[in-house]
Design a protein around this motif. Structure first.
Motif, short mmCIF file in Angstrom:
data_model
loop_
_atom_site.label_atom_id
_atom_site.label_comp_id
_atom_site.label_asym_id
_atom_site.label_seq_id
_atom_site.Cartn_x
_atom_site.Cartn_y
_atom_site.Cartn_z
N SER A 33 0.48 3.51 -4.20
CA SER A 33 0.15 2.07 -4.60
C SER A 33 -1.10 1.73 -5.60
CB SER A 33 -0.19 1.28 -3.11
OG SER A 33 0.97 1.24 -2.45
N ALA A 93 -0.04 -0.58 -13.94
CA ALA A 93 -0.11 -2.25 -14.35
C ALA A 93 -1.25 -2.89 -15.13
CB ALA A 93 0.19 -2.93 -12.99
N ARG A 141 3.15 -8.69 -17.14
CA ARG A 141 2.53 -9.54 -16.27
C ARG A 141 3.80 -9.51 -15.05
NH1 ARG A 141 1.92 -14.67 -19.73
NH2 ARG A 141 -0.31 -14.44 -20.09
N SER A 142 4.92 -9.30 -15.25
CA SER A 142 5.92 -9.17 -14.28
C SER A 142 5.68 -7.71 -13.53
CB SER A 142 7.51 -9.04 -14.88
OG SER A 142 8.30 -8.85 -14.19
N SER A 143 5.50 -6.81 -14.40
CA SER A 143 5.09 -5.43 -13.77
C SER A 143 4.00 -5.38 -12.90
CB SER A 143 5.00 -4.47 -14.75
OG SER A 143 6.34 -4.21 -15.59
N SER A 192 2.85 -8.17 -11.38
CA SER A 192 3.19 -8.91 -10.03
C SER A 192 4.02 -7.95 -9.35
CB SER A 192 4.12 -10.10 -10.56
OG SER A 192 4.59 -10.91 -9.47
N GLU A 193 4.82 -7.47 -9.61
CA GLU A 193 5.70 -6.37 -8.76
C GLU A 193 4.77 -5.31 -8.21
OE1 GLU A 193 8.80 -4.73 -10.75
OE2 GLU A 193 9.60 -6.67 -11.57
N ALA A 194 3.98 -4.73 -8.76
CA ALA A 194 3.03 -3.93 -8.31
C ALA A 194 2.00 -4.30 -7.12
CB ALA A 194 2.04 -3.07 -9.33
N THR A 216 2.71 -7.04 -5.38
CA THR A 216 3.72 -7.29 -4.43
C THR A 216 3.90 -5.99 -3.48
OG1 THR A 216 4.53 -8.90 -5.40
CG2 THR A 216 6.01 -8.00 -3.56
N ASN A 217 4.12 -4.85 -4.14
CA ASN A 217 4.27 -3.55 -3.67
C ASN A 217 3.07 -2.97 -2.75
OD1 ASN A 217 5.42 -1.19 -2.87
ND2 ASN A 217 5.17 -0.17 -4.89
N GLU A 273 2.86 -4.93 0.44
CA GLU A 273 3.65 -4.77 1.42
C GLU A 273 3.30 -3.35 2.03
OE1 GLU A 273 7.36 -4.50 -0.62
OE2 GLU A 273 7.89 -6.51 -0.71
#
Length: 151
Positions: free
Chosen positions: A8, A15, A35-37, A39-41, A43-44, A47
């Motif tokens: 993580s 990112a 930004r999308s990457s 944001s996904e990172a 979120t990951n 989680e």
């Protein structure tokens, strides 16, 4: 640090590095992708952090349960030792489990709000060993030991 946590952190680092290299103002589509990457990172990471937190909470709960069991075992051992020492005529030739049953069979009665007389009577019945039967005073003292072991 677990492998999932390290992964993580690496994702976040990648990112962030991507975001820093894509900061040119003439490359807007690249910036949106970063930004999308990112944001996904993020979120990951959230989680996985939730999963780690859940694992830590479960481990803490398991440790607390085990500590409670050790404490209960200590109280039961103390009861058995006190019973054997204080009432050798009632403890003679009795298995430990038989003495422990005085506690295990009386605690539910106490928890249900039985009167002292009811508890003392039950303890007297359970403490009896063949022809050796505790008198009322002995049953009351044993009941006090039982109450401590139940608590």
């Amino acid at each position: 640090m677990s492998r999932r946590t390290r992964a993580s952190i690496m994702l976040v680092a990648v990112a962030v590095a991507g975001a820093l290299t894509a900061c040119s103002s003439d490359d807007a589509p690249m910036e949106d992708g970063v930004r999308s990457s990112a944001s996904e990172a993020a979120t990951n990471v959230q989680e996985q952090a939730g999963g780690v937190l859940s694992s830590v909470q479960q481990a803490a709960s398991d440790a607390a349960d085990k500590a409670g069991e050790v404490f209960d075992d200590a109280k039961m051992n103390a009861f058995v030792g006190a019973f054997r020492a204080g009432y050798p005529q009632l403890a003679a030739d009795r298995e430990t489990s038989s003495i422990e049953s005085i506690v295990t069979e009386t605690c539910p009665l106490i928890d249900d709000g039985a009167t002292d007389q009811e508890v003392n009577k039950k303890v007297g019945e359970l403490a009896a060993d063949g022809s050796s039967v505790p008198d009322d005073e002995q049953a009351a003292r044993i009941a006090q030991l039982v109450r401590v072991a139940c608590g």
